[in-house]
Design an enzyme around this catalytic site. Structure first.
Site, PDB file in Angstrom:
ATOM      1  N   ALA A 336       0.833  -1.199   0.000  1.00 59.51           N
ATOM      2  CA  ALA A 336       0.000   0.000   0.000  1.00 59.51           C
ATOM      3  C   ALA A 336       0.871   1.253   0.000  1.00 59.51           C
ATOM      4  O   ALA A 336       1.923   1.295   0.635  1.00 59.51           O
ATOM      5  CB  ALA A 336      -0.933   0.008   1.207  1.00 59.51           C
ATOM      6  N   CYS A 841     -10.850 -12.530  21.607  1.00 61.41           N
ATOM      7  CA  CYS A 841      -9.401 -12.365  21.755  1.00 61.41           C
ATOM      8  C   CYS A 841      -8.985 -12.530  23.210  1.00 61.41           C
ATOM      9  O   CYS A 841      -9.138 -13.591  23.782  1.00 61.41           O
ATOM     10  CB  CYS A 841      -8.960 -11.023  21.176  1.00 61.41           C
ATOM     11  SG  CYS A 841      -7.164 -10.831  21.066  1.00 61.41           S
ATOM     12  N   HIS A 965     -11.386 -11.106  15.424  1.00 59.68           N
ATOM     13  CA  HIS A 965     -12.116  -9.905  15.844  1.00 59.68           C
ATOM     14  C   HIS A 965     -13.239  -9.522  14.882  1.00 59.68           C
ATOM     15  O   HIS A 965     -13.052  -8.653  14.017  1.00 59.68           O
ATOM     16  CB  HIS A 965     -11.142  -8.720  15.946  1.00 59.68           C
ATOM     17  CG  HIS A 965     -10.201  -8.792  17.092  1.00 59.68           C
ATOM     18  ND1 HIS A 965     -10.488  -8.290  18.337  1.00 59.68           N
ATOM     19  CD2 HIS A 965      -8.947  -9.309  17.185  1.00 59.68           C
ATOM     20  CE1 HIS A 965      -9.458  -8.476  19.151  1.00 59.68           C
ATOM     21  NE2 HIS A 965      -8.506  -9.103  18.476  1.00 59.68           N
ATOM     22  N   GLU A 967     -15.737  -7.645  15.640  1.00 53.82           N
ATOM     23  CA  GLU A 967     -16.150  -6.280  15.951  1.00 53.82           C
ATOM     24  C   GLU A 967     -15.305  -5.234  15.254  1.00 53.82           C
ATOM     25  O   GLU A 967     -15.678  -4.062  15.183  1.00 53.82           O
ATOM     26  CB  GLU A 967     -16.124  -6.055  17.469  1.00 53.82           C
ATOM     27  CG  GLU A 967     -14.763  -5.781  18.082  1.00 53.82           C
ATOM     28  CD  GLU A 967     -13.863  -7.016  18.226  1.00 53.82           C
ATOM     29  OE1 GLU A 967     -12.775  -6.893  18.820  1.00 53.82           O
ATOM     30  OE2 GLU A 967     -14.255  -8.099  17.752  1.00 53.82           O
TER      31      GLU A 967
END
Length: 1000
Positions: A336, A841, A965, A967
């Site tokens: 990137a 986690c 994860h 969320e």
């Protein structure tokens, strides 16, 4: 590893960086360079050893490069207007220190940082080492967050961080900014060593501390917040109106009693007399190498090569606000150009940040190096939707070896060039930092022979080309020293000792940052192929200069004229044109040209896409080496064939040279032609193996070797599968219409312990689904302020509670297990049949450790250190299984990308335990590969859990634990890769909607 561990534990995503290796021995000659197929033994004549002069005396030995490491830490975020300025501090305000205790460390760090490494006394070197305590700093940050969240009732009037000079600098600056003085008590400073002297207490530079001015009468409120977060604090005294600093020490005479103007008044100006030295330019001699041979060398240069070893050990998703990290495309390749963050959980506006640096160029032209650093920072973020160029701001970090011959003049030229360049571009440089000690010096007896590869102090600084296990060759940078090699520790120095030095070039690292209108519109380097063309954009006027390029470094030379930003207006016009093309959605891919030149730019884009290349670079430059390896400013873009003429015209109008050089093709072949001759004809997989050789070898030495081998085999496959997705349920609507029952939001407790850092994104996901998220610290349960009786759900969040010093989640579990109030509150909550409990986690690890106290969870395993032996931050795939979990209803069979970030996530299961869990359908999710098969190898199975176990539940489905994860990826904009057809909500949002539906 230390930097990654600190950032992971503190809870900030690390999503941008650079990795620069450089070493140039002015005494080395091209003829001394071993061939590409040489053995792993360094060439004796190519080392930097001191050699006898014609008179028999040893001559000083100096290498240009990095022996003292540079570690740059910068950040981007948002600050509300009301918090930009310090408040008015009245006389009588409480002066408080927040954070850890003082120790006999970090004493003199500010002074030591201004000295060349090895130039100071050994005891000062050790005393200047500062403590790493990210977990303590996290607690301080939580207190600060709780204060500013109070809005107008914020008790903090002014705040200052503790850095160089410790409290002796921070506290006077805090009150001097307000036009006040201070009356302080030395022995009120918290300390971990009771026998520290006044000097040691006052000047300790432990960094996990802040000084605060608190409104009179509000110290009790701050004390309550500190107690809740378990953050140490102390009131040292009060602000006074007399402008004096009085530091009392009980009954002893005060160590400090003087006007603050004496300390903080204007110091005398420093005068330096600088002399400019000629640049060591010479014609680049490649010794008859072919383009293919040169490419092999360049791909192995660490500054050019794959940085996966560095990227995957740092958490890049914590906070849930990251939209673009270094990993690009379905194959997750770290290419990137910039980092993108979101401004909130309900917007697609955000921020962009990029870096630019070209320090090797500074040895040939320090002014050009500065201009190139600014230019590279701009070309790195040009494909993010920003708007006009003046919306970008720059931060300049300067590093140099002050007082070394020629370096002060070089620094002056570099700073002046950066200033004039920024003015010409219309960009502000509001902030900067510097380190003027970029030199390592030591003394050692003269080498016994001209060909000696090391000094007798054990310092060996050599560069060799070694054969590699994957069929290529690797440029191996030395520069390591034995213990104490940075100073003369091999024995007492003598008059005949030789002075050695490694001197860094003047180094400018530019951080560019600005606002983004829509992170989804940013263009990445991932090629799309099909009916599209590749356009090479050259901002260097067709000069193809190769000085200080990766090509020159790979052949141990600097070369002649380096690239430069010759016309700032042309760069500005290029930026504006790219912005228009991005806004019109006419760019399929974009990658700027920097280290390695056009050929590396094109290959990185192909690696990210898993495609081949057919290129003809004849028009770029008459010399194939200049065409492919020149690092002039520019970019490579992919556009639809139907748009190519219009795009070429728009870019040509900026003054740039634009060349149509070919296209991306299906398959594994890379063929590059120049003047009707194929100069590169190889498989993409072989080139990827060469490019990833450095990261593979580092992983072999640092991590589990078997894991390193499995990862290298996966990324160099001829037909890699990469990330894929398969849904067995409809995507949530882009704008979900909440049912009427959501008007009354049920409460869900967002549980956290000291060090937990994933609570905000968890609260955001549940809030989006129709819950009222309630912040619950473990101290709230212990003190009885909250008992969970009014909550329908509870979530144990991810993070690094207790810094994981007691094992994964064990410290947090012990808080529940050995505290009656907390234990009873959890027991009452979980025995109710109308509640749910989720652990993610670190919360997953904690609940698994409490499995014996949770109904239906007795068969859950413990979670231990990852098989790779490192923290694993990756985008991976999981498959949801048929299970009773209330969260995954209607999702079985789906294969979804998900953020993974943990160091201790391997389920400790024997075959019998695993079989029992599978028979009861309690395995809720598994890690899988791109084909949907259970992942048994690394990194598709990032922690080594048997049978890919990633999530477990209980027979009634109310209690679920998951290691990755969800969320952090409940919005599509949070995923670094996803299918183009996905809308605003990612498929993971369904699990939160499921929880809300179950509660109803």
């Amino acid at each position: 590893l230390g930097g990654a561990a600190f950032n992971n534990e503190f809870g900030r995503p690390a999503i941008l960086g650079y990795f620069r290796t450089f070493e140039h021995d002015p005494s080395a000659t091209p003829s001394a360079l071993p061939s590409v197929t040489a053995s792993a033994t360094p060439s004796a004549t190519a080392t930097g050893a001191a050699t006898p002069s014609a008179t028999g005396a040893a001559t000083p030995w100096t290498v240009r490069g990095y022996h003292k490491p540079v570690m740059l830490a910068g950040g981007i975020g948002t600050v509300r207007p009301g918090h930009v300025h310090k408040g008015e501090v009245p006389a009588g305000a409480a002066l408080v220190v927040l954070g850890g205790p003082a120790f006999l460390i970090g004493l003199g760090g500010g002074a030591a940082s201004s000295l060349a490494q090895g130039a100071s006394a050994e005891d000062l070197d050790f005393a200047s080492v500062q403590r790493d305590n990210a977990e303590m700093q996290r607690r301080c940050q939580e207190v600060i967050d709780r204060c500013w969240a109070l809005g107008d009732r914020n008790p903090i009037l002014s705040i200052h961080d503790v850095g160089a000079g410790g409290l002796s600098n921070a506290m006077p600056e805090l009150v001097h900014d307000a036009g006040l003085g201070a009356r302080l008590e030395l022995r009120a400073i918290p300390t971990g060593e009771p026998d520290l002297s006044p000097l040691e207490l006052w000047c300790c530079e432990a960094q996990e501390r802040y000084v605060l001015a608190i409104a009179p009468g509000r110290v009790g409120e701050l004390a309550a917040l500190c107690a809740r977060e378990r953050a140490p604090w102390a009131q040292l005294g009060t602000a006074t109106a007399d402008g004096r600093l009085l530091l009392g020490d009980g009954a002893a005479p005060p160590p400090v009693d003087l006007p603050l103007e004496v300390i903080l008044g204007k110091p005398p100006r420093m005068v330096r007399r600088a002399q400019r030295l000629p640049a060591p330019r010479a014609v680049l001699d490649l010794g008859g190498a072919t383009v293919a041979e040169a490419l092999d060398r360049v791909l192995g240069l660490p500054a050019v090569a794959d940085k996966t070893f560095l990227v995957t050990i740092g958490d890049r998703t914590v906070g849930g606000m990251v939209s673009r990290d270094p990993m690009v495309g379905p194959h997750q390749v770290p290419v990137a150009d910039c980092a993108l963050t979101l401004a909130g959980f309900d917007t697609t506006a955000g921020e962009v940040m990029s870096l630019g640096e070209r320090p090797p160029v500074a040895l040939l032209d320090p002014a050009a190096a500065s201009r190139l650093a600014i230019g590279e920072a701009i070309t790195n973020l040009a494909a993010a939707p920003i708007g006009t160029l003046d919306r970008i701001k720059l931060s300049c970090n300067w590093m140099a070896a002050a007082s070394h011959p020629g370096e002060d003049a070089a620094l002056h030229a570099a700073v002046h060039a950066a200033s004039t360049c920024a003015i010409a571009l219309g960009i502000a440089i509001p902030v900067g930092k510097d380190s003027m000690s970029m030199r390592t010096v030591w003394s050692a007896p003269p080498a016994s022979s001209a060909g000696s590869a090391s000094t007798s102090s054990g310092a060996s600084i050599a560069t060799s080309v070694a054969s590699t296990s994957d069929g290529g060759s690797a440029a191996t940078s030395g520069g390591s020293t034995s213990a104490g090699g940075a100073s003369a520790t091999s024995g007492a120095s003598t008059a005949n000792d030789v002075q050695h030095a490694v001197v860094s070039p003047v180094t400018l690292v530019v951080t560019a940052f600005g606002p983004v209108t829509d992170v989804r519109a940013a263009v990445t380097p991932q090629l799309r192929g099909g009916e599209r063309e590749l356009l090479a954009i050259d901002l260097g006027g067709g000069q193809g200069r190769l000085g200080a390029s990766a090509l020159a470094q790979a052949y141990r030379q600097l070369g002649g004229a380096p690239p430069d930003l010759d016309d700032a207006r042309r760069l500005g016009a290029f930026f504006a044109a790219i912005q228009e093309l991005v806004a019109a959605n006419r760019l399929a891919a974009y990658h700027d040209r920097s280290d390695g030149g056009l050929v590396v730019t094109a290959l990185e884009m192909a690696f990210a896409a898993g495609l081949g290349l057919e290129l003809d670079v004849t028009a770029v430059h008459a010399d194939p080496f200049a065409a492919l390896f020149s690092e002039e400013l520019g970019a490579l873009v992919e556009v639809a064939r139907a748009d190519a003429d219009a795009v070429v015209a728009a870019l040509t109008a900026t003054g740039a040279a634009v060349h149509r050089i070919g296209r991306a093709v299906e398959g594994d072949r890379v063929r590059i032609v120049h003047a009707n001759t194929a100069v590169v004809d190889a498989t993409r997989s072989a080139l990827r193996a060469r490019w990833s050789h450095v990261t593979h070898q580092l992983a072999v030495r640092r991590d589990d070797p078997a894991c390193a081998a499995e990862e290298h085999a996966a990324r160099t496959a001829a037909a890699p599968v990469g990330l894929t997705a398969h849904l067995t349920f409809p995507l949530p609507p882009t704008q979900p219409q909440a049912p009427a029952v959501l008007a009354a939001r049920p409460r869900v407790a967002i549980l956290r312990e000291q060090g937990v850092n994933g609570q905000l994104e968890m609260a955001a996901a549940f809030t989006r689904a129709g819950f009222e998220a309630v912040d619950v610290h473990m101290t709230d349960l212990i003190e009885g302020r909250i008992d969970l009786a009014d909550c329908r759900g509870a979530v144990a969040c991810g993070g690094f509670s207790f810094g994981d010093v007691l094992g994964a989640g064990r410290g947090w579990a012990s808080t529940f297990r050995y505290n009656a109030r907390a234990r009873d509150a959890l027991a009452r909550f979980t025995t109710r049949t109308d509640t749910f409990l989720l652990g993610v986690c670190n919360g997953c690890q904690m609940l698994a450790d409490l499995a014996d106290q949770l109904p239906g969870a007795a068969s859950w395993p413990r979670f231990v250190r990852n098989r790779s032996e490192q923290f694993e931050a990756r985008l991976v795939l999981v498959r949801l299984e048929e299970s009773p979990s209330i969260f995954f209803r209607g999702m079985a069979g789906s294969r979804l990308p998900i953020a993974n970030a943990h160091g201790e996530g391997r389920a400790e299961l024997d075959p019998a335990q695993l079989a029992a869990l599978e028979r009861a359908n309690l395995v809720a999710a598994r890690f899988v590969d791109g084909r949907g098969d259970v992942a048994t190898t690394y990194p598709a199975n990032p922690n080594g859990s048997p049978a890919g176990v990633a999530s477990l539940t209980t027979p009634d489905g109310r209690l679920t634990i998951i290691m990755p994860h969800p969320e952090r990826v409940f919005r599509t904009a949070q995923l670094s890769w996803h299918p183009d057809a996905w809308g605003e909500d990612s498929p993971w949002m369904k699990m939160f909607y499921n929880a809300r539906a179950w509660v109803s």
